[in-house]
Design a protein around this motif. Sequence first.
Motif, short mmCIF file in Angstrom:
data_model
loop_
_atom_site.label_atom_id
_atom_site.label_comp_id
_atom_site.label_asym_id
_atom_site.label_seq_id
_atom_site.Cartn_x
_atom_site.Cartn_y
_atom_site.Cartn_z
N ALA A 122 0.74 -1.27 0.03
CA ALA A 122 0.11 -0.09 0.10
C ALA A 122 0.88 1.18 -0.05
N ALA A 123 1.79 1.14 0.81
CA ALA A 123 2.73 2.33 0.74
C ALA A 123 3.44 2.55 -0.68
N GLU A 124 3.80 1.63 -1.15
CA GLU A 124 4.95 1.61 -2.42
C GLU A 124 3.82 2.13 -3.51
N ALA A 125 2.34 1.45 -3.40
CA ALA A 125 1.69 1.95 -4.69
C ALA A 125 1.28 3.36 -4.54
N ARG A 126 1.52 4.17 -3.38
CA ARG A 126 1.18 5.57 -3.15
C ARG A 126 2.41 6.25 -3.14
N GLY A 127 3.54 5.78 -3.79
CA GLY A 127 4.69 6.34 -3.79
C GLY A 127 5.69 6.69 -2.72
N HIS A 128 5.32 5.98 -1.48
CA HIS A 128 5.99 6.10 -0.21
C HIS A 128 7.12 5.20 -0.11
N THR A 129 8.01 5.43 0.67
CA THR A 129 9.12 4.33 0.77
C THR A 129 8.93 3.62 2.14
N LEU A 130 9.03 2.53 2.35
CA LEU A 130 8.69 1.65 3.54
C LEU A 130 9.72 0.75 4.08
N ASP A 131 10.43 0.92 4.96
CA ASP A 131 11.52 -0.09 5.35
C ASP A 131 11.13 -0.96 6.44
N VAL A 132 11.35 -2.08 6.53
CA VAL A 132 11.06 -2.99 7.50
C VAL A 132 12.31 -3.17 8.29
N LEU A 133 12.20 -2.71 9.60
CA LEU A 133 13.35 -2.97 10.51
C LEU A 133 13.00 -3.98 11.48
N ASN A 134 13.71 -5.08 11.36
CA ASN A 134 13.65 -5.90 12.64
C ASN A 134 13.74 -5.50 13.87
N THR A 135 12.83 -5.46 14.82
CA THR A 135 12.81 -4.78 16.06
C THR A 135 14.17 -5.09 16.93
N LEU A 136 14.31 -6.25 16.89
CA LEU A 136 15.26 -6.93 17.78
C LEU A 136 16.89 -6.31 17.42
N ARG A 137 16.94 -5.80 16.15
CA ARG A 137 18.22 -5.70 15.59
C ARG A 137 18.35 -4.09 15.66
N CYS A 138 17.43 -3.46 16.30
CA CYS A 138 17.43 -2.04 16.57
C CYS A 138 18.11 -1.66 18.09
N THR A 139 19.00 -0.89 17.97
CA THR A 139 19.52 -0.55 19.64
C THR A 139 19.07 0.98 19.71
N VAL A 140 19.06 1.32 20.98
CA VAL A 140 18.75 2.78 21.52
C VAL A 140 20.32 3.36 21.88
N GLN A 141 20.63 4.43 21.40
CA GLN A 141 21.85 5.27 21.71
C GLN A 141 21.60 6.45 22.51
N ILE A 142 21.90 6.40 23.81
CA ILE A 142 21.50 7.36 24.65
C ILE A 142 22.58 8.35 24.95
N ALA A 143 22.09 9.61 24.40
CA ALA A 143 23.10 10.58 24.79
C ALA A 143 22.44 11.89 25.21
N SER A 144 22.91 12.78 25.86
CA SER A 144 22.04 14.14 26.09
C SER A 144 21.85 14.75 24.81
N HIS A 145 20.65 15.26 24.76
CA HIS A 145 19.86 16.03 23.74
C HIS A 145 20.03 15.17 22.19
N ARG A 146 20.58 14.27 22.26
CA ARG A 146 20.64 13.34 20.79
C ARG A 146 20.15 12.01 20.80
N PRO A 147 18.81 11.94 20.99
CA PRO A 147 18.20 10.46 21.11
C PRO A 147 18.40 9.95 19.45
N THR A 148 18.93 8.71 19.45
CA THR A 148 18.90 7.94 18.08
C THR A 148 18.81 6.64 18.17
N VAL A 149 18.54 6.08 17.14
CA VAL A 149 18.46 4.74 16.96
C VAL A 149 19.21 4.00 15.85
N ALA A 150 19.97 2.95 16.26
CA ALA A 150 20.67 2.37 15.31
C ALA A 150 20.22 1.13 14.82
N TYR A 151 20.55 0.76 13.53
CA TYR A 151 19.89 -0.64 13.05
C TYR A 151 21.26 -1.23 12.50
#
Length: 301
Positions: free
Chosen positions: A21-50
């Motif tokens: 449905a996303a691709e049919a409407r011209g959007h990009t949708l990436d599937v990220l395996n939740t368990l392969r994501c990691t949280v990187q915690i630093a002051s004022h710079r919340p990021t996620v790594a995959y």
Amino acid sequence: MKIAMLARNASLYSHRRLMEAAEARGHTLDVLNTLRCTVQIASHRPTVAYEGETITGYDAVIPRIGASITHYGLAILRQFEMAGVWPLNESVAIGRSRDKLRSMQILAKYGLGLPLTAFAHDPKQTSQIIKAVNGPPVVIKLLEGTQGIGVVLAETEASAKSVIEAFRGANVNILVQEFIKEAGGTDIRALVVGGKVVAAMQRTGAPDDFRSNLHRGGSAQLIKITPEERSTAVRAARRMGLNVCGVDMLRSNHGPVIMEVNSSPGLEGIETATGKDIAGMIIDFIATHAAAGKTKTKGKG
């Protein structure tokens, strides 16, 4: 738009449909395996790594977090929220829905129809909680069960006591509910998107099974719901804070009663039963409402 979907299995029907449905409407949708994501915690710079690489540039995130990894999945989703990425369902709302007792308490607070429900820690209070829900028979549920797993119908007080004592002996939290006999082994799922019921189906349990879950061998068919049932579903979604959810209800003698509000509803059963493009409706809702930093809770609460 660039959309991330937190999901462990990209090949599941619901996830494939959302991608299509996303691709049919011209959007990009990436599937990220939740368990392969990691949280990187630093002051004022919340990021996620995959897989070791910091990810940026997403306009929205679709959380399809399995019940078995709720705690970890919500931590990842909160980090997306704190980084300003718009979530289809917010972490706080999903957390509410995954705790059956908490969700029942919230719905009861706002006067929504529910089966009589009791909760106790001490197995010695079994008789009192069975009486409180007008049983036996009674339905005994794990607080964090899903797809009908951990749901038991106890038809006598002796069997109810046995099941409750077994669960408590295993240090498992449960709640006890009245058995809605008049529902006849069927329930209604109303799918809510953006404060509207966009589809509804009736689910019927497999022979000799009081549970109507499709994962347990049940069947589904299109159904026309009443204005009261529609209103109940919409109000439940709003009070839980969910943009997209499946509201499961039983038809009781005193009106619709809510059994569960599912924050990650499957699409296969309801799309098949109704013939509607639910995945497309969800993507359209995201495209209309996603905006950077527009989460209500900012991952808190």
